[in-house]
Write an enzyme that holds these catalytic residues in place. Structure first.
Site, PDB file in Angstrom:
ATOM      1  N   TYR A 177      31.384  39.208  42.226  1.00 17.92           N
ATOM      2  CA  TYR A 177      32.451  39.813  41.420  1.00 17.92           C
ATOM      3  C   TYR A 177      32.569  39.112  40.069  1.00 17.92           C
ATOM      4  O   TYR A 177      32.580  39.768  39.014  1.00 17.92           O
ATOM      5  CB  TYR A 177      33.780  39.758  42.157  1.00 17.92           C
ATOM      6  CG  TYR A 177      34.918  40.349  41.350  1.00 17.92           C
ATOM      7  CD1 TYR A 177      35.148  41.724  41.349  1.00 17.92           C
ATOM      8  CD2 TYR A 177      35.746  39.540  40.571  1.00 17.92           C
ATOM      9  CE1 TYR A 177      36.175  42.275  40.593  1.00 17.92           C
ATOM     10  CE2 TYR A 177      36.769  40.083  39.816  1.00 17.92           C
ATOM     11  CZ  TYR A 177      36.985  41.450  39.836  1.00 17.92           C
ATOM     12  OH  TYR A 177      38.002  41.981  39.081  1.00 17.92           O
ATOM     13  N   SER A 222      37.689  40.615  33.587  1.00 16.22           N
ATOM     14  CA  SER A 222      38.598  39.770  34.360  1.00 16.22           C
ATOM     15  C   SER A 222      38.555  38.353  33.807  1.00 16.22           C
ATOM     16  O   SER A 222      37.572  37.963  33.159  1.00 16.22           O
ATOM     17  CB  SER A 222      38.177  39.757  35.836  1.00 16.22           C
ATOM     18  OG  SER A 222      38.821  38.736  36.562  1.00 16.22           O
TER      19      SER A 222
END
Length: 265
Positions: free
Chosen positions: A151, A138
Site C-alpha cells: 500500500y 497518502s
C-alpha cells in the site's frame, strides 16, 4: 458546466468529493462497484443540487474494466473535465505470508487503474486546454511501512506520478494534484485487516473526509501540486521521514505496526 468523474464514489472520500463538487454545480459521473449505493447518492445529489449525475457500476479490478468504463463514458457523450482517481485498497500483514493475489490486485487497482484512466482522459483535457486530475495518495507515500508495504509503495508511486504530471501539463492549462491524507475513516483500516489497537490509534488522529476533500479542492483551485489535508500530525508524518535515516524510519514503523505480530525486533 464542468463534469467530474469520480472512482470509488459510493462512500468515504469519494462520496465527499461527489457532495462538494455537486455543491459547486459540477455534473458528475460516479463509479463504484455498488450500484445501490451509487443510485442512492446520485438521487440525493440530483434532488439537492439539481445537477446531472450519471452512475456506472463497475468493479475496476475486473479484466478490461478501464476500457469498459472509458467506452461507457464515451457512450454517455460526457467530456470529462476533472478526473478524481480515488479508488484503492489496502492490506495489513507480513508480505511473505500475505495473499499473493490480493497484493497483485492492490498494485492493479492502486497503480495501474490510476495510470490507465489518466492516460485515457488526459489527452482530451490537453486538447481543450482545460481540466485536471486529482489523485489520492497518502502520508504513507513518504516512507516505507513494514506490514503495510505494498500500500505505502503504491501511494509513493501515485505521489511521484502526480507531481511529474503536474509539471508536464501546466502549459496546457491542465492541473494535476496529489492528495496525501492521513487516517480518514476507520473503515479503511478495518477492511485492510489492521489489529484493533491500530484501528483505535487511527481513530484518534482521524481527519473527517469532508475536511480532506475541502482541503483538496482548495489546493486544486490554487494550482498546487500536492496537499496534505488535516491537522499538524499529517505534515509531521510526511516531513520527518525526509530528515531521518531511511533505515531508522523503516525500523520505527516495524516497531509500531508489528506490535501484534510478535515480529518487532
Amino acid at each position: 458546466m464542468t463534469t467530474a468523474l469520480i472512482t470509488g464514489a459510493s462512500a468515504g472520500i469519494g462520496a465527499a468529493f461527489a457532495q462538494q463538487l455537486a455543491a459547486r454545480r459540477t455534473d458528475l459521473v460516479l463509479v463504484a462497484r455498488s450500484e445501490d449505493k451509487l443510485q442512492a447518492l446520485a438521487d440525493s445529489l440530483r434532488h439537492q443540487y439539481q445537477t446531472q449525475v450519471d452512475i456506472i457500476a463497475q468493479d475496476l479490478t475486473a479484466a478490461d474494466a478501464t476500457e469498459t468504463l472509458f467506452q461507457t463514458v464515451q457512450q454517455l457523450g460526457r467530456a470529462i473535465d476533472l478526473l478524481v482517481n480515488n479508488v484503492g485498497i489496502g492490506d495489513y500483514g507480513d508480505f511473505a505470508e500475505s495473499d499473493r493475489d490480493l497484493q497483485l490486485k492492490m498494485v492493479q487497482l492502486n497503480i495501474a487503474t490510476t495510470v490507465d484512466l489518466t492516460h485515457r482522459f488526459l489527452p482530451g483535457m490537453r486538447q481543450r486546454r482545460t481540466g485536471g486530475v486529482i489523485n489520492l495518495s497518502s502520508v504513507a507515500a513518504f516512507q516505507s511501512m513494514p506490514y503495510f508495504s505494498i500500500y505505502a509503495a503504491t501511494k509513493a508511486f501515485t505521489l511521484s506520478f502526480s507531481e511529474a504530471l503536474w509539471a508536464e501539463n501546466r502549459s496546457y492549462g491542465v492541473h494535476v494534484l496529489a492528495v496525501c491524507p492521513g487516517p480518514a475513516g476507520n473503515k479503511f483500516f478495518e477492511d485492510a485487516g489492521f489489529p484493533a489497537f491500530l484501528v483505535d490509534v487511527a481513530a484518534k488522529v482521524d481527519t473527517p473526509v469532508e475536511t480532506v476533500v475541502r482541503d483538496a479542492l482548495t489546493a486544486f483551485d490554487k494550482r498546487e501540486s500536492i496537499v496534505i489535508p488535516g491537522g499538524l500530525i499529517n505534515p509531521i508524518l510526511a516531513t520527518l521521514p525526509r530528515l531521518l535515516p531511511r533505515e531508522a524510519v523503516s525500523s520505527f514503523w516495524k516497531l509500531v505496526l508489528g506490535r501484534d505480530t510478535g515480529k518487532q525486533f
